[in-house]
Write a protein that holds these residues in place. Structure first.
Motif, mmCIF file in Angstrom:
data_model
loop_
_atom_site.group_PDB
_atom_site.id
_atom_site.type_symbol
_atom_site.label_atom_id
_atom_site.label_comp_id
_atom_site.label_asym_id
_atom_site.label_seq_id
_atom_site.Cartn_x
_atom_site.Cartn_y
_atom_site.Cartn_z
ATOM 1 N N PHE A 96 0.855 -1.260 -0.039
ATOM 2 C CA PHE A 96 -0.101 -0.206 -0.039
ATOM 3 C C PHE A 96 0.762 1.112 0.180
ATOM 4 N N MET A 97 2.025 1.333 0.920
ATOM 5 C CA MET A 97 2.611 2.488 1.114
ATOM 6 C C MET A 97 3.516 2.582 -0.394
ATOM 7 N N THR A 98 3.774 1.652 -1.029
ATOM 8 C CA THR A 98 4.770 1.768 -2.235
ATOM 9 C C THR A 98 3.924 2.353 -3.335
ATOM 10 N N LEU A 99 2.674 1.629 -3.297
ATOM 11 C CA LEU A 99 1.742 1.769 -4.273
ATOM 12 C C LEU A 99 0.917 3.151 -4.285
ATOM 13 N N LEU A 100 1.105 3.972 -3.145
ATOM 14 C CA LEU A 100 0.218 4.873 -2.850
ATOM 15 C C LEU A 100 0.160 5.979 -4.122
ATOM 16 N N PRO A 101 1.272 6.579 -4.392
ATOM 17 C CA PRO A 101 1.121 7.743 -5.503
ATOM 18 C C PRO A 101 0.394 7.266 -6.697
ATOM 19 N N TRP A 136 27.311 -5.120 -10.629
ATOM 20 C CA TRP A 136 27.781 -5.565 -8.892
ATOM 21 C C TRP A 136 29.167 -5.049 -8.743
ATOM 22 N N ALA A 137 29.868 -4.488 -9.589
ATOM 23 C CA ALA A 137 31.228 -3.668 -9.594
ATOM 24 C C ALA A 137 31.020 -2.457 -9.094
ATOM 25 N N CYS A 138 29.978 -1.826 -9.375
ATOM 26 C CA CYS A 138 29.652 -0.538 -9.245
ATOM 27 C C CYS A 138 28.647 -0.198 -7.971
ATOM 28 N N SER A 139 28.152 -1.548 -7.583
ATOM 29 C CA SER A 139 27.402 -1.037 -6.150
ATOM 30 C C SER A 139 27.281 -2.574 -5.620
ATOM 31 N N ARG A 140 26.909 -2.609 -4.573
ATOM 32 C CA ARG A 140 27.059 -4.100 -3.682
ATOM 33 C C ARG A 140 25.647 -4.618 -3.825
ATOM 34 N N HIS A 141 24.630 -3.559 -4.243
ATOM 35 C CA HIS A 141 23.323 -4.120 -4.127
ATOM 36 C C HIS A 141 22.445 -3.050 -5.522
ATOM 37 N N PRO A 142 22.911 -3.397 -6.717
ATOM 38 C CA PRO A 142 22.652 -2.662 -7.620
ATOM 39 C C PRO A 142 21.098 -2.854 -8.050
ATOM 40 N N ASN A 143 20.496 -4.090 -7.610
ATOM 41 C CA ASN A 143 19.140 -4.551 -7.809
ATOM 42 C C ASN A 143 18.252 -3.496 -7.084
ATOM 43 N N TYR A 144 18.519 -3.372 -5.815
ATOM 44 C CA TYR A 144 17.754 -2.468 -5.184
ATOM 45 C C TYR A 144 17.944 -0.876 -5.525
ATOM 46 N N PHE A 145 19.046 -0.646 -6.009
ATOM 47 C CA PHE A 145 19.190 0.758 -6.487
ATOM 48 C C PHE A 145 18.157 1.158 -7.633
ATOM 49 N N LEU A 178 10.605 7.141 -0.470
ATOM 50 C CA LEU A 178 11.578 6.958 0.683
ATOM 51 C C LEU A 178 11.318 5.912 1.705
ATOM 52 N N PHE A 179 9.928 5.248 1.543
ATOM 53 C CA PHE A 179 9.692 4.095 2.338
ATOM 54 C C PHE A 179 10.344 2.792 1.830
ATOM 55 N N VAL A 180 10.383 2.836 0.501
ATOM 56 C CA VAL A 180 11.039 1.681 -0.312
ATOM 57 C C VAL A 180 12.677 1.697 0.012
ATOM 58 N N TRP A 181 13.331 3.061 0.084
ATOM 59 C CA TRP A 181 14.679 3.099 0.370
ATOM 60 C C TRP A 181 14.963 2.693 1.705
ATOM 61 N N PHE A 182 13.968 3.198 2.670
ATOM 62 C CA PHE A 182 14.312 2.977 4.034
ATOM 63 C C PHE A 182 14.102 1.441 4.443
ATOM 64 N N ARG A 224 17.112 -0.461 2.745
ATOM 65 C CA ARG A 224 18.289 -0.176 3.458
ATOM 66 C C ARG A 224 18.602 -0.500 4.849
ATOM 67 N N TYR A 225 17.317 -0.280 5.449
ATOM 68 C CA TYR A 225 17.673 -0.566 6.966
ATOM 69 C C TYR A 225 16.914 -1.568 7.549
ATOM 70 N N VAL A 226 16.026 -2.401 6.843
ATOM 71 C CA VAL A 226 15.110 -3.125 7.486
ATOM 72 C C VAL A 226 15.204 -4.848 6.585
ATOM 73 N N SER A 227 14.647 -4.913 5.566
ATOM 74 C CA SER A 227 14.564 -6.374 5.037
ATOM 75 C C SER A 227 15.448 -6.497 3.885
ATOM 76 N N GLY A 228 16.245 -5.738 3.367
ATOM 77 C CA GLY A 228 16.921 -5.970 2.176
ATOM 78 C C GLY A 228 18.530 -6.146 2.663
ATOM 79 N N ILE A 229 19.069 -5.024 2.509
ATOM 80 C CA ILE A 229 20.574 -5.030 2.731
ATOM 81 C C ILE A 229 21.079 -5.325 3.809
ATOM 82 N N PRO A 230 20.518 -5.005 5.089
ATOM 83 C CA PRO A 230 21.268 -5.495 6.358
ATOM 84 C C PRO A 230 21.165 -7.260 6.313
ATOM 85 N N ILE A 231 20.265 -7.778 5.937
ATOM 86 C CA ILE A 231 20.139 -9.242 6.016
ATOM 87 C C ILE A 231 21.212 -9.809 5.164
#
Length: 273
Positions: A128-133, A190-199, A228-232, A235-242
């Motif tokens: 819902f948050m991601t699709l809101l716009p 993956w040489a330009c970012s450790r998580h280019p798919n998330y970018f 901003l929610f997708v980035w957060f 970056r900090y919850v379900s993707g990169i930290p794990i």
């Protein structure tokens, strides 16, 4: 307003709220995720978690277009882009989990119905948050001529879509090569970012917000919370930290991995010369 009109207005309020496209989409979203949880908990499987999520994105985008009742070109393009994103990513994630047999995010979850319920509810919030716009755009009856923001937004979406798709494919092919068993990918994007798919994921939702903002007014601009929610979350919850924690566990002692971490940005990419 007279004293007699107030009770009538209060009586009609639930119907007014539930008649809104946003409210109907929120209820539909929760209903799908909770039904998914019931099945997943019964069979103790997470194999269709991501597929249900991406499918809900597609369904709500089209339902909001129907319930909104306008069908302007901007709404059709936006809905088409969400559909394209959902079909590609949903299929990719479903094929990946079928191949791997499990998703490490759920290793301590699938046998706990209560915790599993929280995960499925979080997915409802994510959708819902991601699709809101897009939901706001598809609810809008006003038509505004296509302009610069639309074309820039769709270009940003296209760049993000290509980045995510290419990065996913590069990693998929890398892991399928027996010579790469036990290794980590550090080539291609993956040489330009450790998580280019998330970018790429963040770019796509940023572009869709930018296009949708063409018809926004006042408080609707607060839907910038979507990218901003997708980035957060990534970056900090379900993707990169794990993934970072798992990578350190697997290769943290290897000099090559330490060098990769030192010289490759975590998320926002830059090319190596």
């Amino acid at each position: 307003m007279t004293t007699l009109q107030i009770p009538l207005l209060l009586a009609e309020l639930p119907d007014m709220i539930m008649g809104s496209t946003l409210a109907k989409c929120a209820v539909t979203d929760l209903g799908i995720q909770w039904a998914g949880w019931a099945l997943a908990a019964a069979f103790k499987t997470e194999k269709f978690y991501d597929l249900a999520g991406s499918g809900t994105f597609i369904l709500l985008a089209h339902l909001s277009c129907i319930w909104g009742g306008a069908g302007h070109i901007r709404q059709k393009v936006q809905t088409g882009l969400v559909t394209t994103w959902g079909l590609r990513l949903g299929t990719f994630l479903f094929m990946r989990i079928l191949k791997d047999g499990h998703d490490r995010r759920f290793n301590k979850v699938r046998d706990s119905p209560g915790t599993f319920f929280v995960y499925w509810t979080i997915q409802a919030v994510w959708v819902f948050m991601t699709l809101l716009p897009t939901l706001m755009l598809n609810s809008e009856k006003r038509e505004v001529p296509l302009g610069t923001r639309d074309y820039i937004g769709w270009t940003v979406w296209g760049l993000g879509f290509a980045t995510e798709a290419i990065a996913d494919q590069q990693k998929w092919l890398f892991k399928r090569d027996p010579d790469n068993a036990g290794k980590f990918i550090q080539s291609g994007l993956w040489a330009c970012s450790r998580h280019p798919n998330y970018f790429g994921e963040i770019l796509q939702w940023s572009g869709l917000w930018l296009s949708a903002s063409s018809v926004m007014q006042g408080p609707q601009y607060l839907s910038v919370a979507s990218p901003l929610f997708v980035w957060f979350m990534l970056r900090y919850v379900s993707g990169i930290p794990i993934l970072e924690q798992q990578a350190v566990k697997n290769w943290g002692s290897e000099p090559a991995f330490q060098d990769y971490v030192r010289n490759t940005p975590l998320l926002w990419p830059w090319p190596k010369f």
